[in-house]
Design a protein around this motif. Sequence first.
Motif, PDB file in Angstrom:
ATOM      1  N   PHE A 319      20.002  58.292  32.218  1.00 65.58           N
ATOM      2  CA  PHE A 319      18.742  57.432  31.508  1.00 65.58           C
ATOM      3  C   PHE A 319      19.223  56.055  31.504  1.00 65.58           C
ATOM      4  O   PHE A 319      20.247  55.527  31.057  1.00 65.58           O
ATOM      5  CB  PHE A 319      18.353  58.181  30.140  1.00 65.58           C
ATOM      6  CG  PHE A 319      17.886  59.523  30.274  1.00 65.58           C
ATOM      7  CD1 PHE A 319      16.417  59.646  30.822  1.00 65.58           C
ATOM      8  CD2 PHE A 319      18.711  60.476  30.365  1.00 65.58           C
ATOM      9  CE1 PHE A 319      15.772  61.129  30.915  1.00 65.58           C
ATOM     10  CE2 PHE A 319      18.189  61.834  30.705  1.00 65.58           C
ATOM     11  CZ  PHE A 319      16.841  62.282  30.812  1.00 65.58           C
ATOM     12  N   PHE A 320      18.344  55.118  31.667  1.00 65.51           N
ATOM     13  CA  PHE A 320      18.520  53.656  31.525  1.00 65.51           C
ATOM     14  C   PHE A 320      17.170  53.052  30.814  1.00 65.51           C
ATOM     15  O   PHE A 320      16.132  53.462  30.578  1.00 65.51           O
ATOM     16  CB  PHE A 320      18.506  52.987  33.115  1.00 65.51           C
ATOM     17  CG  PHE A 320      19.542  54.093  34.003  1.00 65.51           C
ATOM     18  CD1 PHE A 320      20.815  53.523  34.215  1.00 65.51           C
ATOM     19  CD2 PHE A 320      18.905  54.992  34.596  1.00 65.51           C
ATOM     20  CE1 PHE A 320      21.758  54.060  35.022  1.00 65.51           C
ATOM     21  CE2 PHE A 320      19.787  55.715  35.704  1.00 65.51           C
ATOM     22  CZ  PHE A 320      21.286  55.174  35.648  1.00 65.51           C
ATOM     23  N   VAL A 353      19.974  56.664  46.961  1.00 66.40           N
ATOM     24  CA  VAL A 353      21.225  56.853  46.401  1.00 66.40           C
ATOM     25  C   VAL A 353      21.972  55.605  46.138  1.00 66.40           C
ATOM     26  O   VAL A 353      22.150  54.676  46.574  1.00 66.40           O
ATOM     27  CB  VAL A 353      22.177  57.774  47.189  1.00 66.40           C
ATOM     28  CG1 VAL A 353      23.766  57.989  46.623  1.00 66.40           C
ATOM     29  CG2 VAL A 353      21.605  59.141  47.683  1.00 66.40           C
ATOM     30  N   SER A 354      22.512  55.494  44.729  1.00 70.31           N
ATOM     31  CA  SER A 354      23.307  54.371  44.421  1.00 70.31           C
ATOM     32  C   SER A 354      24.538  54.797  43.724  1.00 70.31           C
ATOM     33  O   SER A 354      24.639  56.060  43.360  1.00 70.31           O
ATOM     34  CB  SER A 354      22.276  53.657  43.232  1.00 70.31           C
ATOM     35  OG  SER A 354      21.234  53.142  43.688  1.00 70.31           O
ATOM     36  N   SER A 355      25.421  53.946  43.402  1.00 74.12           N
ATOM     37  CA  SER A 355      26.783  54.126  42.993  1.00 74.12           C
ATOM     38  C   SER A 355      27.054  53.469  41.796  1.00 74.12           C
ATOM     39  O   SER A 355      26.423  52.404  41.341  1.00 74.12           O
ATOM     40  CB  SER A 355      27.548  53.578  43.903  1.00 74.12           C
ATOM     41  OG  SER A 355      29.126  54.192  43.637  1.00 74.12           O
ATOM     42  N   VAL A 356      27.967  54.155  40.888  1.00 72.43           N
ATOM     43  CA  VAL A 356      28.328  53.392  39.594  1.00 72.43           C
ATOM     44  C   VAL A 356      29.919  53.018  39.852  1.00 72.43           C
ATOM     45  O   VAL A 356      30.317  52.128  39.012  1.00 72.43           O
ATOM     46  CB  VAL A 356      28.426  54.374  38.446  1.00 72.43           C
ATOM     47  CG1 VAL A 356      27.043  55.189  38.032  1.00 72.43           C
ATOM     48  CG2 VAL A 356      29.368  55.431  38.791  1.00 72.43           C
ATOM     49  N   ALA A 365      24.613  47.524  40.057  1.00 74.02           N
ATOM     50  CA  ALA A 365      25.060  46.787  38.747  1.00 74.02           C
ATOM     51  C   ALA A 365      23.893  46.612  37.975  1.00 74.02           C
ATOM     52  O   ALA A 365      24.110  46.840  36.513  1.00 74.02           O
ATOM     53  CB  ALA A 365      25.430  45.456  39.458  1.00 74.02           C
ATOM     54  N   TYR A 366      22.654  46.836  38.203  1.00 74.34           N
ATOM     55  CA  TYR A 366      21.638  46.227  37.538  1.00 74.34           C
ATOM     56  C   TYR A 366      21.621  47.513  36.408  1.00 74.34           C
ATOM     57  O   TYR A 366      21.400  47.455  35.226  1.00 74.34           O
ATOM     58  CB  TYR A 366      20.065  46.060  38.167  1.00 74.34           C
ATOM     59  CG  TYR A 366      19.004  46.015  37.221  1.00 74.34           C
ATOM     60  CD1 TYR A 366      18.867  45.121  36.254  1.00 74.34           C
ATOM     61  CD2 TYR A 366      18.054  47.153  37.481  1.00 74.34           C
ATOM     62  CE1 TYR A 366      17.730  45.020  35.812  1.00 74.34           C
ATOM     63  CE2 TYR A 366      17.149  47.216  36.892  1.00 74.34           C
ATOM     64  CZ  TYR A 366      16.911  45.951  35.771  1.00 74.34           C
ATOM     65  OH  TYR A 366      15.546  46.196  34.942  1.00 74.34           O
ATOM     66  N   ASN A 367      21.398  48.708  37.183  1.00 76.08           N
ATOM     67  CA  ASN A 367      21.128  50.033  36.364  1.00 76.08           C
ATOM     68  C   ASN A 367      22.394  50.189  35.675  1.00 76.08           C
ATOM     69  O   ASN A 367      22.335  51.054  34.552  1.00 76.08           O
ATOM     70  CB  ASN A 367      20.667  51.164  37.429  1.00 76.08           C
ATOM     71  CG  ASN A 367      19.348  51.121  37.719  1.00 76.08           C
ATOM     72  OD1 ASN A 367      18.537  51.034  36.581  1.00 76.08           O
ATOM     73  ND2 ASN A 367      18.694  51.222  38.625  1.00 76.08           N
ATOM     74  N   VAL A 368      23.502  50.236  36.242  1.00 74.50           N
ATOM     75  CA  VAL A 368      24.863  50.438  35.510  1.00 74.50           C
ATOM     76  C   VAL A 368      24.772  49.657  34.161  1.00 74.50           C
ATOM     77  O   VAL A 368      25.278  49.972  33.161  1.00 74.50           O
ATOM     78  CB  VAL A 368      26.061  50.204  36.273  1.00 74.50           C
ATOM     79  CG1 VAL A 368      27.162  50.288  35.394  1.00 74.50           C
ATOM     80  CG2 VAL A 368      26.252  51.189  37.258  1.00 74.50           C
TER      81      VAL A 368
END
Length: 393
Positions: A319-320, A353-356, A365-368
């Motif tokens: 969750f973000f 798909v995105s990565s942390v 980077a935005y969601n992390v």
Amino acid sequence: MKKIQFLKAFILILITVQMSCNTGNEKEMIEQEIAVLKKYVAPDKRTALFDIDVLEGSQTIVLKGESNQPQAIDSLRSILQSKGIDFKDEIIHLPSIDLEGYNHAVVNISAANLRSSPKHSAELATQAIMGTTVKVLKKEGSWYLVQTPDQYLAWVDAGGIVLMNEADLNQWTNSNKIIVTNTYAHAIDTANGTNRISDLVAGSLLKLLEMDSGNYKVQFPDGRTAFVPMTEAQEYNVWLRNLNVGEEALVETSKTLMGVPYLWGGTSTKGLDCSGFTKTIYFLNGMVIPRDASQQVHTGSSVDSLANFNTLRKGDLLFFGKKATDSTAEKVVHVGMWIGDQQFIHSSDMVRVSSVDENAQNYDAYNVGRYLRSKRLLKEKDPLIMNLKEFKD
């Protein structure tokens, strides 16, 4: 049952406390009582209605409004009567008596658009896919206020549903069905035909009449008949019985939706918002979870809130949003699902798909940067998670 018992105890305490207080202005006092009740029975307007107004008539106070919480209405009456307050009750109980017993409906198109108010120009609140049963609360023009199985309240136009009474609903729910398992499919006019009767999306339910030459002969809620290739669907009971829900199954389902466009309010394979995507993943694995990210965050068990992603397992929800401050509460605005290898899948522009991992090409980077917490729903016992194996349609 526990909620009802707790509500009764809560009301008794409230009556005792309030009777010992100086009530002052009756209208103001009643409004305070309503506010307290609403906070308990309808804290989320997306899933419960308790909209009561207090009007001062020439001779007595009038209660107007509507609610689908009958126990709360009874409790309000009890509180006011215990205080000796004279009032006129004009509260409308939902479902409305104007529906004449047709308090249920089944979605009759591939994906019905449910809106925040009764007009096509209103915000798309959510969707309900073919074969979904909904509660019908009231009618306004050609629109119906309905409540979905995940308790979401929204408006649907008459063309999207077939109204049913209790007998009709029982006949529908007890019939054999098929479930569409392809991301997208079609119902055709004959076993070998090419004329399309309707489009279908993953999770669509249709009544099964018979099986013939590699096709299912099916019936729509409105009585139309058609054929669906067996390669695009399964018998519902067989599908449910064979579900072996695990981490890999959730990941596999999520990847079948890659590239599906983002759609605010979307919960079908035609278009998905972030929480509609996670909800669809779980539904196609036999679980009904709450509609929105801000509701889903209250399900399951806590896994992480410190960005220690090594503690996550496939299928966990991330969750973000905005963290709580001294003056503001936490605000959840986005959700995705962990798929392993330092990656999560989510609907953002499209399902992707995105990565942390900051060294990865798809690093997000935005969601992390706005990560809040992760929850585990798989195999968790939670009243907000409905297992379809336990609650057969």
